[in-house]
Design a protein around this motif. Structure first.
Motif, PDB file in Angstrom:
ATOM      1  N   UNK A 127      29.304 -36.789  49.811  1.00  0.00           N
ATOM      2  CA  UNK A 127      29.578 -35.771  50.828  1.00  0.00           C
ATOM      3  C   UNK A 127      29.535 -36.439  52.197  1.00  0.00           C
TER       4      UNK A 127
ATOM      5  N   UNK B 106      20.979 -32.100  61.480  1.00  0.00           N
ATOM      6  CA  UNK B 106      22.150 -32.030  60.621  1.00  0.00           C
ATOM      7  C   UNK B 106      23.287 -31.267  61.281  1.00  0.00           C
ATOM      8  N   UNK B 107      24.514 -31.659  60.992  1.00  0.00           N
ATOM      9  CA  UNK B 107      25.654 -30.978  61.610  1.00  0.00           C
ATOM     10  C   UNK B 107      26.727 -30.513  60.642  1.00  0.00           C
ATOM     11  N   UNK B 108      26.481 -30.611  59.339  1.00  0.00           N
ATOM     12  CA  UNK B 108      27.424 -30.049  58.364  1.00  0.00           C
ATOM     13  C   UNK B 108      28.548 -30.993  57.960  1.00  0.00           C
ATOM     14  N   UNK B 109      29.433 -30.458  57.153  1.00  0.00           N
ATOM     15  CA  UNK B 109      30.560 -31.168  56.537  1.00  0.00           C
ATOM     16  C   UNK B 109      31.430 -31.865  57.593  1.00  0.00           C
TER      17      UNK B 109
ATOM     18  N   UNK C  32      34.755 -21.534  55.325  1.00  0.00           N
ATOM     19  CA  UNK C  32      34.834 -21.982  53.931  1.00  0.00           C
ATOM     20  C   UNK C  32      34.484 -23.466  53.780  1.00  0.00           C
ATOM     21  N   UNK C  33      33.607 -23.736  52.829  1.00  0.00           N
ATOM     22  CA  UNK C  33      33.150 -25.108  52.586  1.00  0.00           C
ATOM     23  C   UNK C  33      33.166 -25.413  51.100  1.00  0.00           C
ATOM     24  N   UNK C  34      33.482 -26.666  50.776  1.00  0.00           N
ATOM     25  CA  UNK C  34      33.437 -27.055  49.361  1.00  0.00           C
ATOM     26  C   UNK C  34      32.004 -27.228  48.881  1.00  0.00           C
ATOM     27  N   UNK C  35      31.189 -27.927  49.677  1.00  0.00           N
ATOM     28  CA  UNK C  35      29.756 -28.088  49.387  1.00  0.00           C
ATOM     29  C   UNK C  35      29.480 -28.482  47.939  1.00  0.00           C
TER      30      UNK C  35
END
Lengths: 418, 89
Positions: free
Chosen positions: B53, B19-22, B45-48
């Motif tokens: 997504x 996995x590599x994130x947003x 900062x991330x909305x998550x």
């Protein structure tokens, strides 16, 4: 409130246990409260309790979307410890340890705190050096730490794999003898019962729909059970932090991830302590019922599913079997998952925000349960006094702006990589 | 288990990916005025949010390419996958 004791137990036994008082009430929300805590988990309940007990603020509501104790306080692996190296984490956690030690008496509720000790296993000379350093730091902060060599570890946990030709041989370990476990549900229920008895309203099945904020100040919240006026809101919603942050137009250094745990079928007593694998992420203890309680890595991608996937569980249990081969013979009884508020440096946030009257408690990553009393105590202080206590000064939201990160585990900005 | 359709290799099991994130996060452009807040938003900062997504995955045990995946963070349903250089529409 009815006091729980052996005498009240005998007395109620004579009436077939039909006359016990309810442990907490089911009130209708009032129009206005001095403080509203959002989230009826361990941290929210503890916060309400300490607001009432330490600060004499009793006009408090806890708003919970589901039922109290139904989130992570009921889904964790019950480990309590303060084996941290950084001062901020060590002093905060050790303050919590002192609250744990007297919690059953304090709450008049048996939380079954069992200081059985935690052992972090080391699998190389380098790791022994790192543990020696952490142990020394702990002792400087007044926390008990014992560095164990291979023979000493073998004496305590003989069922671990001590054969010579293994991929990760056990070199020794770092033990915190005063660490342990507690009955997690009892912690939630004990805090709820005491908070309720002091006048806190525990409002379940009540979802927060929105916030009433004007001129940078909190005026109230809108819920599925009507509007509630308040000047102070404490946010204690763990894995739902990002969802509520969006309603507040805030973007936080938090990602929501899935963490699984599992228990085996019950077996006779075999493991006296909490043990963690040092070459991966796996921890294990044995419950009083005899089940082996195990957990490890996050599933590794953003998730709100509250249930996990098999590949991660397989990976985690492979580590467990490498550490203690007898686990391969056990049948699995249950697996479950919870959603974690993973902060970007691995440490929590307990702080004020840019909105006056809005207080934030989140970012607990893997370690929320053990922090329950200290988190509640410091968050209550922060809300009541409108300023952070020195114990949670390091857990500021602004540290991500200034670069004062508490990256105890050195995981960087991707705490889901481990 | 997740099954991710790699745009290069086809449908593969989650085990082959990391996995590599947003994927919607954009690095601030060089040569422009960049505030601390811009960097903060990029790095931390991330909305998550719960729901659809866009995220980065790497087909680590396959073609080793980075890809973009649109996935529901509540149900884990995967809607769409793109090559790394393809823009999210």
């Amino acid at each position: 409130m009815q006091k729980y004791s052996v005498f009240s137990l005998i007395k109620n036994a004579l009436s077939n246990h039909e006359n016990w008082d309810l442990a907490w009430k089911d009130p209708t929300p009032k129009k206005e409260y001095d403080v509203v805590i959002i989230g009826g988990g361990g941290h929210g309940l503890a916060t309400a309790y300490y607001l009432a007990k330490e600060h004499n603020i009793t006009n408090v509501a806890i708003i919970e979307k589901g039922w109290i104790g139904g989130g992570n306080v009921g889904r964790n692996t019950t480990i309590i410890r303060s084996n941290y190296m950084y001062d901020e984490n060590a002093l905060f956690s050790e303050f919590g340890m002192n609250l744990w030690r007297k919690m059953s008496q304090d709450l008049n509720y048996n939380v079954m705190f069992s200081p059985r000790g935690i052992i972090n296993l080391a699998h190389s000379d380098a790791q022994m050096n790192v543990y020696a350093r952490r142990g020394n730091s702990m002792r400087l902060n007044g926390i008990d730490a014992v560095l164990l060599n291979r023979e000493q570890v073998k004496e305590i946990i003989p069922m671990a794999d001590f054969s010579e030709n293994v991929r990760f041989p056990i070199f020794g370990g770092l033990m915190q003898p005063s660490a342990g476990t507690a009955r997690h549900d009892a912690v939630a229920w004990g805090y709820a019962r005491q908070a309720d008895s002091m006048g806190v309203d525990i409002i379940q099945n009540c979802e927060v729909i929105g916030f009433d904020i004007s001129a940078g100040k909190v005026n109230g919240i809108r819920t599925s059970r009507g509007e509630i006026k308040t000047k102070k809101i404490g946010l204690c919603v763990a894995g739902s932090t990002n969802i509520l942050a969006e309603k507040l137009n805030m973007t936080l250094p938090i990602e929501t991830h899935l963490l699984q745990a599992c228990v085996s079928e019950p077996v006779k007593p075999v493991l006296d302590n909490v043990v963690t694998f040092g070459a991966g992420h796996f921890y294990i203890s044995q419950s009083d019922k005899g089940e082996m309680v195990m957990g490890g890595d996050l599933d590794g991608y953003n998730s709100y599913a509250q249930r996990g996937n098999l590949p991660t569980l397989q990976h985690v249990l492979t580590e467990g079997i490498a550490m203690m081969p007898f686990l391969s013979k056990l049948k699995m009884l249950r697996t479950w998952g919870g959603i974690m508020d993973m902060s970007m440096d691995g440490s929590p946030i307990i702080d004020k925000t840019h909105i006056e009257g809005l207080y934030l408690n989140c970012g607990w990553c893997y370690g929320g349960f053990k922090a329950t009393p200290a988190s509640g105590w410091t968050f209550a202080h922060t809300i009541a006094q409108d300023r952070v206590h020195e114990l949670n000064a390091g857990y500021s939201l602004n540290r991500f702006n200034t670069g004062h990160l508490l990256d105890e585990k050195g995981l960087g900005t991707k705490t889901w990589i481990s | 288990m997740l099954h991710i359709k790699c745009p290069h290799c086809g449908m593969r099991s989650q085990n082959e990916f990391s996995y590599g994130g947003d994927a919607s996060v954009k690095r601030p452009e060089l040569g422009k005025d960049i505030s601390d807040q811009d960097w903060n938003n990029f790095v931390y900062n991330r909305k998550s949010l719960r729901g659809k997504h866009w995220e980065l995955w790497q087909h680590l045990a396959g073609c080793r390419q980075w890809i973009k995946v649109e996935r529901d963070t509540g149900s884990h349903e995967i809607f769409k996958t793109l090559k790394a250089e393809e823009e999210i529409s």
